[in-house]
Scaffold this motif. Structure first.
Motif, PDB file in Angstrom:
ATOM      1  N   VAL A  75       0.847  -1.192   0.000  1.00  0.00           N
ATOM      2  CA  VAL A  75       0.000   0.000   0.000  1.00  0.00           C
ATOM      3  C   VAL A  75       0.889   1.251   0.000  1.00  0.00           C
ATOM      4  O   VAL A  75       0.545   2.265  -0.618  1.00  0.00           O
ATOM      5  CB  VAL A  75      -0.997  -0.059   1.186  1.00  0.00           C
ATOM      6  CG1 VAL A  75      -0.302   0.124   2.516  1.00  0.00           C
ATOM      7  CG2 VAL A  75      -2.124   0.909   1.038  1.00  0.00           C
ATOM      8  N   VAL A  76       2.088   1.157   0.606  1.00  0.00           N
ATOM      9  CA  VAL A  76       3.005   2.310   0.559  1.00  0.00           C
ATOM     10  C   VAL A  76       3.892   2.289  -0.693  1.00  0.00           C
ATOM     11  O   VAL A  76       4.817   3.095  -0.804  1.00  0.00           O
ATOM     12  CB  VAL A  76       3.851   2.474   1.855  1.00  0.00           C
ATOM     13  CG1 VAL A  76       2.975   2.785   3.042  1.00  0.00           C
ATOM     14  CG2 VAL A  76       4.736   1.262   2.115  1.00  0.00           C
ATOM     15  N   GLY A  77       3.587   1.395  -1.623  1.00  0.00           N
ATOM     16  CA  GLY A  77       4.186   1.445  -2.953  1.00  0.00           C
ATOM     17  C   GLY A  77       3.299   2.230  -3.908  1.00  0.00           C
ATOM     18  O   GLY A  77       3.627   2.416  -5.083  1.00  0.00           O
ATOM     19  N   ARG A  78       2.146   2.677  -3.406  1.00  0.00           N
ATOM     20  CA  ARG A  78       1.228   3.492  -4.205  1.00  0.00           C
ATOM     21  C   ARG A  78       1.230   4.925  -3.718  1.00  0.00           C
ATOM     22  O   ARG A  78       0.950   5.864  -4.451  1.00  0.00           O
ATOM     23  CB  ARG A  78      -0.208   2.981  -4.049  1.00  0.00           C
ATOM     24  CG  ARG A  78      -0.458   1.625  -4.640  1.00  0.00           C
ATOM     25  CD  ARG A  78      -1.833   1.183  -4.140  1.00  0.00           C
ATOM     26  NE  ARG A  78      -2.295   0.001  -4.818  1.00  0.00           N
ATOM     27  CZ  ARG A  78      -2.811   0.001  -6.038  1.00  0.00           C
ATOM     28  NH1 ARG A  78      -2.930   1.099  -6.725  1.00  0.00           N
ATOM     29  NH2 ARG A  78      -3.223  -1.125  -6.575  1.00  0.00           N
ATOM     30  N   GLY A 136      -2.144  -4.286   2.190  1.00  0.00           N
ATOM     31  CA  GLY A 136      -2.268  -3.378   3.330  1.00  0.00           C
ATOM     32  C   GLY A 136      -1.782  -4.173   4.528  1.00  0.00           C
ATOM     33  O   GLY A 136      -0.974  -5.093   4.387  1.00  0.00           O
ATOM     34  N   PRO A 137      -2.258  -3.853   5.730  1.00  0.00           N
ATOM     35  CA  PRO A 137      -1.787  -4.588   6.906  1.00  0.00           C
ATOM     36  C   PRO A 137      -2.248  -6.051   6.891  1.00  0.00           C
ATOM     37  O   PRO A 137      -3.437  -6.340   6.901  1.00  0.00           O
ATOM     38  CB  PRO A 137      -2.422  -3.836   8.085  1.00  0.00           C
ATOM     39  CG  PRO A 137      -3.542  -3.061   7.490  1.00  0.00           C
ATOM     40  CD  PRO A 137      -3.227  -2.805   6.063  1.00  0.00           C
ATOM     41  N   PHE A 195      -6.557   2.813   9.579  1.00  0.00           N
ATOM     42  CA  PHE A 195      -7.967   2.673   9.232  1.00  0.00           C
ATOM     43  C   PHE A 195      -8.116   2.079   7.841  1.00  0.00           C
ATOM     44  O   PHE A 195      -7.425   2.455   6.914  1.00  0.00           O
ATOM     45  CB  PHE A 195      -8.639   4.055   9.263  1.00  0.00           C
ATOM     46  CG  PHE A 195     -10.044   4.032   8.774  1.00  0.00           C
ATOM     47  CD1 PHE A 195     -10.341   4.504   7.498  1.00  0.00           C
ATOM     48  CD2 PHE A 195     -11.059   3.516   9.557  1.00  0.00           C
ATOM     49  CE1 PHE A 195     -11.646   4.467   7.034  1.00  0.00           C
ATOM     50  CE2 PHE A 195     -12.364   3.477   9.093  1.00  0.00           C
ATOM     51  CZ  PHE A 195     -12.648   3.955   7.835  1.00  0.00           C
ATOM     52  N   ASN A 196      -8.991   1.124   7.709  1.00  0.00           N
ATOM     53  CA  ASN A 196      -9.405   0.719   6.365  1.00  0.00           C
ATOM     54  C   ASN A 196     -10.912   0.487   6.383  1.00  0.00           C
ATOM     55  O   ASN A 196     -11.542   0.480   7.450  1.00  0.00           O
ATOM     56  CB  ASN A 196      -8.627  -0.515   5.859  1.00  0.00           C
ATOM     57  CG  ASN A 196      -8.874  -1.763   6.676  1.00  0.00           C
ATOM     58  OD1 ASN A 196      -9.872  -1.888   7.363  1.00  0.00           O
ATOM     59  ND2 ASN A 196      -7.953  -2.709   6.603  1.00  0.00           N
ATOM     60  N   ALA A 197     -11.483   0.313   5.204  1.00  0.00           N
ATOM     61  CA  ALA A 197     -12.936   0.221   5.096  1.00  0.00           C
ATOM     62  C   ALA A 197     -13.480  -0.989   5.844  1.00  0.00           C
ATOM     63  O   ALA A 197     -14.524  -0.926   6.495  1.00  0.00           O
ATOM     64  CB  ALA A 197     -13.330   0.152   3.622  1.00  0.00           C
ATOM     65  N   VAL A 198     -12.724  -2.091   5.775  1.00  0.00           N
ATOM     66  CA  VAL A 198     -13.196  -3.339   6.372  1.00  0.00           C
ATOM     67  C   VAL A 198     -13.054  -3.298   7.901  1.00  0.00           C
ATOM     68  O   VAL A 198     -13.821  -3.925   8.623  1.00  0.00           O
ATOM     69  CB  VAL A 198     -12.417  -4.521   5.744  1.00  0.00           C
ATOM     70  CG1 VAL A 198     -12.637  -5.818   6.494  1.00  0.00           C
ATOM     71  CG2 VAL A 198     -12.816  -4.684   4.281  1.00  0.00           C
ATOM     72  N   ASP A 237      -6.058  -4.678   0.584  1.00  0.00           N
ATOM     73  CA  ASP A 237      -5.800  -3.833   1.760  1.00  0.00           C
ATOM     74  C   ASP A 237      -7.053  -3.481   2.552  1.00  0.00           C
ATOM     75  O   ASP A 237      -7.022  -2.597   3.413  1.00  0.00           O
ATOM     76  CB  ASP A 237      -5.072  -2.547   1.323  1.00  0.00           C
ATOM     77  CG  ASP A 237      -5.871  -1.740   0.306  1.00  0.00           C
ATOM     78  OD1 ASP A 237      -7.074  -2.041   0.120  1.00  0.00           O
ATOM     79  OD2 ASP A 237      -5.309  -0.822  -0.307  1.00  0.00           O
ATOM     80  N   GLY A 238      -8.141  -4.152   2.259  1.00  0.00           N
ATOM     81  CA  GLY A 238      -9.371  -3.873   3.017  1.00  0.00           C
ATOM     82  C   GLY A 238      -9.916  -2.476   2.761  1.00  0.00           C
ATOM     83  O   GLY A 238     -10.682  -1.954   3.569  1.00  0.00           O
ATOM     84  N   GLY A 239      -9.498  -1.847   1.651  1.00  0.00           N
ATOM     85  CA  GLY A 239      -9.976  -0.492   1.360  1.00  0.00           C
ATOM     86  C   GLY A 239      -9.293   0.526   2.252  1.00  0.00           C
ATOM     87  O   GLY A 239      -9.943   1.305   2.951  1.00  0.00           O
TER      88      GLY A 239
END
Ligand code: NAD
Length: 260
Positions: free
Chosen positions: A146-149, A189-190, A219-222, A254-256
């Motif tokens: 996710v930190v590659g984006r 993501g995590p 925080f993620n959506a899920v 990444d669960g959004g």
């Protein structure tokens, strides 16, 4: 899978976490698997090899350091010689260090780039060389993040390595498409592995050092962390013949996740 193709996969960083889950999933999918990790993880690789054998698949253990060119050449060569080919390369091995830009030493920066960026480059390169010569297509996969984006606080160097993997993936996909080889990466993501536990501890320690309340989990959506099997399932699909029209992509798992 095409009848003339033997399903043979090589997974780096296979001793634990995401790599281990990918190995077990690909074995369930019918692949024979070569297991790589650093030599110090030999015992974990051997017991994973037993699990793969118990699923009725062939397996070979190919220890080595993916940041070293001679090691990667040997790992690919041993895989193809002992298992009879190479259909899927999963360049999953990676290392993590937390640190702000100004606190990151050159040594740490170079170590992160050596394993994550150079290691992925070498795995892509030697797998592609073999697959092109083999003339039967293939699947190459890498581990971005996710930190590659998008950059993250205290991730300056690590994030840079994961951006590098996206660039490699897009460029390699353009070059290899005509050979029937797709190149994609996953961007977790995590995901609940040792790496995430190490990251969270680092963040908590920093917060304590600075006298601030430990930040909540990202925080993620899920609303929860993912599991290694969540990554293995997208790898399973991208490794399949069915995924032939997907290439050059970085797939978020990444669960959004919403980064601030
Ligand atoms: P992990 O630390 O649990 O496992 C990584 C494995 O790679 C270890 O077994 C380690 O020994 C191996 N490795 C390290 N350096 C190596 C080298 N030079 N040669 C060969 N093997 C080496 O990590 P994980 O969580 O399973 O992560 C797998 C990949 O996914 C990594 O590339 C990581 O950066 C990426 N990733 C993980 C997360 C997460 O939340 N867990 C998030 C984003 C990206």
């Amino acid at each position: 899978m095409h009848a003339s193709l033997k399903g043979i996969a090589l997974v780096t960083g296979a001793a634990q976490g995401i790599g281990q889950a990918i190995v077990l999933r690909l074995a369930d999918d019918g692949f024979d698997v070569a297991l790589n990790d650093v030599p110090q993880k030999g015992q974990a690789l051997d017991s994973l090899a037993e699990e793969v054998r118990a699923k009725g698949r062939q397996v070979v253990v190919v220890p080595g350091d993916v940041s070293q060119e001679e090691d990667v050449k040997r790992i690919v060569q041993e895989t193809t010689e002992k298992l009879g080919g190479l259909r899927v390369m999963v360049a999953n091995a990676g290392t993590f260090r937390m640190g702000s830009l100004t606190e990151t030493s050159l040594e740490d920066f170079e170590q992160l780039f050596a394993v994550n960026a150079r290691g992925t480059f070498l795995c892509y390169k030697y797998a592609a060389q073999y697959m092109v010569a083999q003339g039967r297509g293939g699947r190459i996969l890498g581990a971005s993040s996710v930190v590659g984006r998008r950059g993250g606080m205290e991730y300056a160097a690590y994030s840079g390595t994961k951006f590098a993997i996206r660039g490699l993936t897009q460029s390699a996909a353009l070059e290899l498409g005509r050979h029937g080889i797709t190149v994609n990466c996953y961007a977790p993501g995590p995901i609940d592995t040792d790496m995430l536990r190490f990251l969270r501890k680092g963040r908590a320690d920093k917060a304590t050092e600075r006298g601030i309340v430990t930040p909540a989990a990202p925080f993620n959506a899920v609303g929860s962390d993912g599991k290694a099997e969540d990554i293995a399932s997208i790898v399973s699909y991208l490794a399949s013949d069915e995924a032939h029209f997907i290439t050059g992509q970085t797939i978020g798992v990444d669960g959004g996740m919403v980064l601030s």
